[in-house]
Design a protein around this motif. Structure first.
Motif, PDB file in Angstrom:
ATOM      1  N   GLY A   1     161.904  10.392  18.838  1.00  0.00           N
ATOM      2  CA  GLY A   1     162.667   9.051  18.532  1.00  0.00           C
ATOM      3  C   GLY A   1     161.981   8.319  19.610  1.00  0.00           C
ATOM      4  N   ALA A   2     161.098   8.565  20.504  1.00  0.00           N
ATOM      5  CA  ALA A   2     160.662   7.670  21.615  1.00  0.00           C
ATOM      6  C   ALA A   2     159.219   7.030  21.134  1.00  0.00           C
ATOM      7  N   GLU A   3     159.131   5.767  21.565  1.00  0.00           N
ATOM      8  CA  GLU A   3     157.895   5.063  21.368  1.00  0.00           C
ATOM      9  C   GLU A   3     156.832   5.814  21.609  1.00  0.00           C
ATOM     10  N   GLY A   4     155.822   6.086  20.964  1.00  0.00           N
ATOM     11  CA  GLY A   4     154.779   6.787  21.341  1.00  0.00           C
ATOM     12  C   GLY A   4     154.747   8.173  21.081  1.00  0.00           C
ATOM     13  N   GLY A   5     156.213   8.805  21.336  1.00  0.00           N
ATOM     14  CA  GLY A   5     156.625  10.113  20.935  1.00  0.00           C
ATOM     15  C   GLY A   5     155.572  11.213  21.080  1.00  0.00           C
ATOM     16  N   GLY A   6     154.685  11.286  21.853  1.00  0.00           N
ATOM     17  CA  GLY A   6     153.673  12.459  22.075  1.00  0.00           C
ATOM     18  C   GLY A   6     154.357  13.417  23.032  1.00  0.00           C
ATOM     19  N   GLU A   7     153.367  14.680  22.994  1.00  0.00           N
ATOM     20  CA  GLU A   7     153.810  15.905  23.662  1.00  0.00           C
ATOM     21  C   GLU A   7     153.736  15.427  25.302  1.00  0.00           C
ATOM     22  N   LEU A   8     154.852  16.110  25.886  1.00  0.00           N
ATOM     23  CA  LEU A   8     155.059  15.637  27.363  1.00  0.00           C
ATOM     24  C   LEU A   8     153.877  16.815  28.117  1.00  0.00           C
ATOM     25  N   LEU A   9     152.996  16.096  28.781  1.00  0.00           N
ATOM     26  CA  LEU A   9     151.878  17.070  29.542  1.00  0.00           C
ATOM     27  C   LEU A   9     152.351  17.287  30.699  1.00  0.00           C
ATOM     28  N   GLY A  10     153.201  16.739  31.570  1.00  0.00           N
ATOM     29  CA  GLY A  10     153.476  16.880  33.019  1.00  0.00           C
ATOM     30  C   GLY A  10     154.553  15.971  33.307  1.00  0.00           C
ATOM     31  N   TYR A  11     154.761  16.259  34.539  1.00  0.00           N
ATOM     32  CA  TYR A  11     155.810  15.342  35.107  1.00  0.00           C
ATOM     33  C   TYR A  11     155.934  15.272  36.672  1.00  0.00           C
ATOM     34  N   ILE A  12     156.166  14.321  37.380  1.00  0.00           N
ATOM     35  CA  ILE A  12     156.402  14.134  38.869  1.00  0.00           C
ATOM     36  C   ILE A  12     157.778  13.626  39.104  1.00  0.00           C
ATOM     37  N   ARG A  13     158.386  14.227  40.069  1.00  0.00           N
ATOM     38  CA  ARG A  13     159.671  13.838  40.519  1.00  0.00           C
ATOM     39  C   ARG A  13     159.544  13.058  42.077  1.00  0.00           C
ATOM     40  N   LEU A  14     160.035  11.873  42.106  1.00  0.00           N
ATOM     41  CA  LEU A  14     159.781  10.954  43.284  1.00  0.00           C
ATOM     42  C   LEU A  14     161.127  10.578  43.727  1.00  0.00           C
ATOM     43  N   VAL A  15     161.606  10.765  44.778  1.00  0.00           N
ATOM     44  CA  VAL A  15     162.940  10.371  45.402  1.00  0.00           C
ATOM     45  C   VAL A  15     162.788   9.954  46.958  1.00  0.00           C
ATOM     46  N   PRO A  16     163.770   9.257  47.473  1.00  0.00           N
ATOM     47  CA  PRO A  16     163.672   9.145  48.669  1.00  0.00           C
ATOM     48  C   PRO A  16     164.104  10.441  49.493  1.00  0.00           C
ATOM     49  N   PRO A  17     163.503  10.608  50.588  1.00  0.00           N
ATOM     50  CA  PRO A  17     163.790  11.997  51.175  1.00  0.00           C
ATOM     51  C   PRO A  17     165.274  12.189  51.741  1.00  0.00           C
ATOM     52  N   THR A  18     166.012  10.975  52.396  1.00  0.00           N
ATOM     53  CA  THR A  18     167.362  11.055  52.735  1.00  0.00           C
ATOM     54  C   THR A  18     167.974   9.702  52.278  1.00  0.00           C
ATOM     55  N   PRO A  19     169.381   9.853  52.303  1.00  0.00           N
ATOM     56  CA  PRO A  19     169.791   8.440  52.063  1.00  0.00           C
ATOM     57  C   PRO A  19     169.855   7.297  53.098  1.00  0.00           C
ATOM     58  N   LEU A  20     169.552   7.824  54.373  1.00  0.00           N
ATOM     59  CA  LEU A  20     169.434   6.959  55.432  1.00  0.00           C
ATOM     60  C   LEU A  20     168.516   5.634  55.309  1.00  0.00           C
ATOM     61  N   ALA A  21     169.039   4.452  55.884  1.00  0.00           N
ATOM     62  CA  ALA A  21     168.431   3.273  55.657  1.00  0.00           C
ATOM     63  C   ALA A  21     167.194   3.202  56.509  1.00  0.00           C
ATOM     64  N   CYS A  22     166.967   3.879  57.770  1.00  0.00           N
ATOM     65  CA  CYS A  22     166.097   3.930  58.543  1.00  0.00           C
ATOM     66  C   CYS A  22     164.797   4.983  57.879  1.00  0.00           C
ATOM     67  N   ASN A  23     165.118   5.602  56.900  1.00  0.00           N
ATOM     68  CA  ASN A  23     164.105   6.292  56.083  1.00  0.00           C
ATOM     69  C   ASN A  23     163.611   5.662  54.555  1.00  0.00           C
ATOM     70  N   ARG A  24     164.406   4.470  54.371  1.00  0.00           N
ATOM     71  CA  ARG A  24     163.964   3.989  53.174  1.00  0.00           C
ATOM     72  C   ARG A  24     162.629   3.543  52.470  1.00  0.00           C
TER      73      ARG A  24
END
Length: 191
Positions: A82-105
């Motif tokens: 049901g996804a537009e393009g709907g092809g096989e998922l080949l890989g992923y990367i997870r990207l997040v802030p390392p901490t919730p601290l404003a000084c680290n944003r």
């Protein structure tokens, strides 16, 4: 995260792929990919066993992930429905802030990168990294960090080729497969 523009489409040796933001409906395919690629080369958590936890949860949300998706291919196990393009998922990367601290944003951290065995050697991991740089910059980040196991030579070589440098080592931080393994801290600027 927003949908990546058409310029994020790439031709590769055995088909084309694009990097896009993950969607909730990708969860089952990403869970299967995560289990299929599990190895002590890069994983510190125990090997997953049934019943499997959902891939997405309250701290691992779709907006934290970019995926590489086959375009114009025949699809397969990791095919999204049901996804537009709907092809096989080949890989992923997870990207997040390392901490919730404003000084680290100003920092984003890679907390997971996986590529399906059949898709390795096609530039998928490198394009996921490039997508992550773009997304981190869009979010206002000026720096990116990651942790990689010391014995994971292929990943370390990829990161070094992308400008990451070793910023610290926690010697023997993990005991995996009967051996003590270093935890290597790497980082790079995004400008």
């Amino acid at each position: 995260m927003s949908e990546f523009p058409a310029s994020a489409m790439h031709s590769a040796r055995s088909g084309s792929f694009r990097v896009r933001s993950a969607r909730a409906e990708d969860g089952a395919a990403l869970g299967a990919l995560d289990r299929d690629t599990w190895s002590t080369l890069h994983a510190v958590a125990p090997e997953p066993v049934p019943p499997y936890d959902p891939f997405f949860d309250s701290t691992h949300r779709p907006e934290h992930y970019l995926v590489a998706e086959e375009v114009g291919g025949v699809g397969g196990v990791g095919e999204t429905e049901g996804a537009e393009g709907g092809g096989e998922l080949l890989g992923y990367i997870r990207l997040v802030p390392p901490t919730p601290l404003a000084c680290n944003r100003h920092v984003r951290q890679i907390q997971g990168l996986a590529v399906a065995e059949a898709a390795r050697g096609r530039g998928v991991a490198r394009e996921l990294l490039h997508g992550a740089y773009d997304e981190a910059r869009r979010q206002g980040a000026a720096r990116m960090t990651l942790r990689v196991l010391g014995h994971n030579a292929p990943a370390r070589a990829l990161y070094e080729s992308e400008g990451f440098t070793v910023e610290g080592v926690l010697p023997g931080e993990f005991h995996l497969g009967g051996e003590y393994v270093d935890d290597v801290l790497m980082g790079r600027r995004l400008d």
